[in-house]
Design an enzyme around this catalytic site. Structure first.
Site, PDB file in Angstrom:
ATOM      1  N   SER A 269       0.846  -1.194   0.000  1.00  0.00           N
ATOM      2  CA  SER A 269       0.000   0.000   0.000  1.00  0.00           C
ATOM      3  C   SER A 269       0.877   1.239   0.000  1.00  0.00           C
ATOM      4  CB  SER A 269      -0.899  -0.038   1.234  1.00  0.00           C
ATOM      5  OG  SER A 269      -0.736   1.113   2.011  1.00  0.00           O
ATOM      6  N   LYS A 270       0.323   2.346  -0.501  1.00  0.00           N
ATOM      7  CA  LYS A 270       1.122   3.567  -0.518  1.00  0.00           C
ATOM      8  C   LYS A 270       1.274   4.137   0.888  1.00  0.00           C
ATOM      9  CE  LYS A 270      -2.784   6.385  -1.941  1.00  0.00           C
ATOM     10  NZ  LYS A 270      -3.381   7.198  -2.974  1.00  0.00           N
ATOM     11  N   ARG A 271       0.573   3.527   1.834  1.00  0.00           N
ATOM     12  CA  ARG A 271       0.720   3.964   3.224  1.00  0.00           C
ATOM     13  C   ARG A 271       1.550   2.962   4.018  1.00  0.00           C
ATOM     14  NH1 ARG A 271      -4.338   5.109   1.812  1.00  0.00           N
ATOM     15  NH2 ARG A 271      -4.780   7.312   1.529  1.00  0.00           N
ATOM     16  N   ASP A 272       2.351   2.177   3.322  1.00  0.00           N
ATOM     17  CA  ASP A 272       3.182   1.176   3.980  1.00  0.00           C
ATOM     18  C   ASP A 272       4.030   1.834   5.074  1.00  0.00           C
ATOM     19  OD1 ASP A 272       4.485  -1.628   3.799  1.00  0.00           O
ATOM     20  OD2 ASP A 272       6.174  -0.239   3.778  1.00  0.00           O
ATOM     21  N   TYR A 292       3.513  12.324   1.395  1.00  0.00           N
ATOM     22  CA  TYR A 292       4.279  11.082   1.254  1.00  0.00           C
ATOM     23  C   TYR A 292       5.730  11.445   1.007  1.00  0.00           C
ATOM     24  CZ  TYR A 292      -0.315   9.055   0.566  1.00  0.00           C
ATOM     25  OH  TYR A 292      -1.619   8.665   0.734  1.00  0.00           O
TER      26      TYR A 292
END
Ligand code: GLU
Length: 518
Positions: A269-272, A292
């Site tokens: 996920s881009k929120r890793d 980010y």
């Protein structure tokens, strides 16, 4: 196909920051294009204006530039023979409508006038009837308002009244659709699983499904490389090519495997939260306010980022892990791209950067470290910028244990500021009357040296220790702590040489004064 020039496109939608999966798609396309002396195109797929995000296009361009993945045609990189390269501008050429009209004329597409309420109602009806995948298809279209169920007159009336409509693909019932994917081999799907995709809206704006096909045909694209998430819509695309009579112009397809979370459990996920960025550059999402962090700003070298990405789903078939862009171009092939997902490995990602860090010359590292050092030293009174050779020396010593240039200040701070505190554990264990006396004689012994190199310092260190009946190993770490304050660090005598004789003696004398003998 045989004689078709190799032309690949990267076709992102400017709906947000380009995440690393997108960069990998661009990279693989670029590598293949370059390997085959072909073209690499950047096309911006901005047909869905509701999802358009300001700044996304610039972000995509800057990211590709930073990575050294430079298209030779396309938005931001100079026009080629197929300009414009933005779909919103290509719409003005009338090409999408032309192809949609062709599909309607041949009976492979139709107009649908259903409102969103009617579509919702259909979905609810199908859900209530426990239909597994409610969709607009050969069965359900019969109960909807479209040019198949309405009379010609009714359709005309609706059109002249300006009723909003969409053009839908008429997917046949129960037909086998076969296509070949370079990575996955033959894929067979029954048309029952494919919905009547919307191709064009009444304002003439095409959807992705139609637009990318028209552009791939018009731009003479030879290979379409994209993420696995597009695999389910590929059968519909095959039908569109077929119905347009353009099958021989269809690019070869390659659907790349997903990038998975480090534990292999689902899509990355881009929120890793692994602490490793998911985006090439810092990205601020205006809609959500989220920020980010980028690889660039974290201190990654673009070469390391690119090398790491190449290994996510591709392997060279050898044990070689470090590849320059030229070597990647040489070695790359789709045959060596895996079908299954590629696990993202945060530690390995840092490891790649470390390998590139070690390959840099001290002068290159000093160049990168200098501005960071200036920034730090300007806030500290009575400090001046050290000489170039001193900075290079620090880089040489601290790089071995670092992953990033931006760690150099923290790990080598004592090269610029004398320590004010000393590692408590080492002092507790090693500082006593005898060792304090040793440090004192060591300072005196160093004073007698005319030149102060690492081997000389080491030689006299041993002699002095032995003369006092101390095993040199017993006082080595103490010596280090007197110089740097820290229990660990680079090679001790190299560190002493770089600090220089006077500074070393001064630090030893300070240590004797400051550290109390228990
Ligand atoms: N615009 C699509 C995307 O952003 C491109 C898919 C394709 O390459 O065909 O995913």
């Amino acid at each position: 196909m045989e004689n078709k020039k190799v032309r690949l496109r990267f076709a992102p939608s400017p709906t947000g920051g380009l995440h690393m999966g997108g960069v990998r798609t661009a990279l693989f396309s670029y590598l293949f294009a370059k390997k085959h002396k072909g073209d690499f195109i950047l096309r911006i797929e901005d047909t869905d204006q509701t999802r358009y995000v300001k700044g996304a296009e610039e972000y995509i361009i800057e990211s590709l530039k930073w990575c050294g993945i430079e298209p030779n045609e396309g938005v931001g990189f100079g026009d080629g023979p197929h300009a414009p390269y933005r779909q919103s501008e290509r719409k003005e050429l009338g090409i999408y409508k032309k192809y949609a009209d062709q599909l309607i004329a041949s009976g492979h597409a139709y107009y649908a006038f259903d409102t969103s309420e009617e579509l919702d109602a259909m979905r609810k009806r199908l859900e209530a009837a426990k239909v597994a995948a409610p969709q607009y298809n050969s069965v359900t279209r019969q109960n909807m308002r479209n040019s198949i169920t309405l009379s010609e007159d009714e359709v005309k009336k609706l059109m002249t009244a300006g009723t909003p409509y969409v053009v839908r693909l008429k997917v046949p019932r129960n037909e086998e659709i076969r296509f070949h994917d370079i990575i996955r081999g033959w894929v067979v799907v029954n048309s029952t699983q494919v919905d009547d995709k919307v191709l064009l809206k009444s304002d003439g704006m095409p959807t992705y499904h139609l637009a990318h096909i028209v552009d791939d045909i018009e731009m003479e694209v030879s290979h379409a490389v994209r993420g696995e998430e597009w695999l389910p819509s590929a059968p519909a695309h095959i039908l569109i090519y077929r119905y347009l009579g353009c099958e021989e112009k269809m690019p070869l397809l390659a659907h790349l495997p997903l990038i998975l979370k480090p534990d292999g459990n689902g899509k990355l996920s881009k929120r890793d939260k692994s602490g490793i960025p998911m985006f090439p550059l810092n990205w601020h999402d205006e809609r959500t306010g989220e920020n980010y962090t980028g690889y660039r700003e974290t201190g990654f070298f673009p070469e390391a980022f690119v090398n790491m990405l190449a290994m996510l789903g591709w392997n060279p078939g050898t044990t070689q892990e470090i590849f320059s862009m030229e070597e990647l171009i040489e070695a790359f092939s789709f045959e060596r791209v895996n079908k299954s997902g590629a696990k993202f490995d945060p530690e390995k990602t840092k490891w790649f950067n470390q390998q590139y860090l070690r390959k840099k010359t001290d002068a290159e590292l000093a160049e990168m470290f200098r501005p960071l050092l200036e920034e730090q030293l300007k806030n500290i009174p009575n400090t001046a910028m050290p000489s170039q050779s001193y900075i290079e020396g620090v880089c040489r010593l601290v790089k071995e244990k670092s992953h990033f240039v931006n760690e150099f200040w923290a790990s080598g701070i004592y090269f610029f500021i004398a320590p004010k505190t000393y590692d408590a554990d080492v002092i507790k264990k090693r500082w006593n009357e005898q060792s304090a006396a040793f440090i004192k004689s060591l300072a005196a012994a160093f004073k007698t040296l005319n030149t102060f190199t690492a081997p000389e310092a080491e030689g006299i260190f041993k002699v002095t220790a032995e003369a006092q009946g101390i095993a040199p190993g017993q006082v080595m770490q103490l010596f280090r702590v007197c110089l740097s304050g820290a229990a660990g660090g680079p090679m001790l005598f190299e560190m002493a040489e770089l600090l220089g004789k006077d500074e070393v003696i001064k630090r030893l004398e300070t240590a004797i004064e400051v550290i109390k003998v228990p």
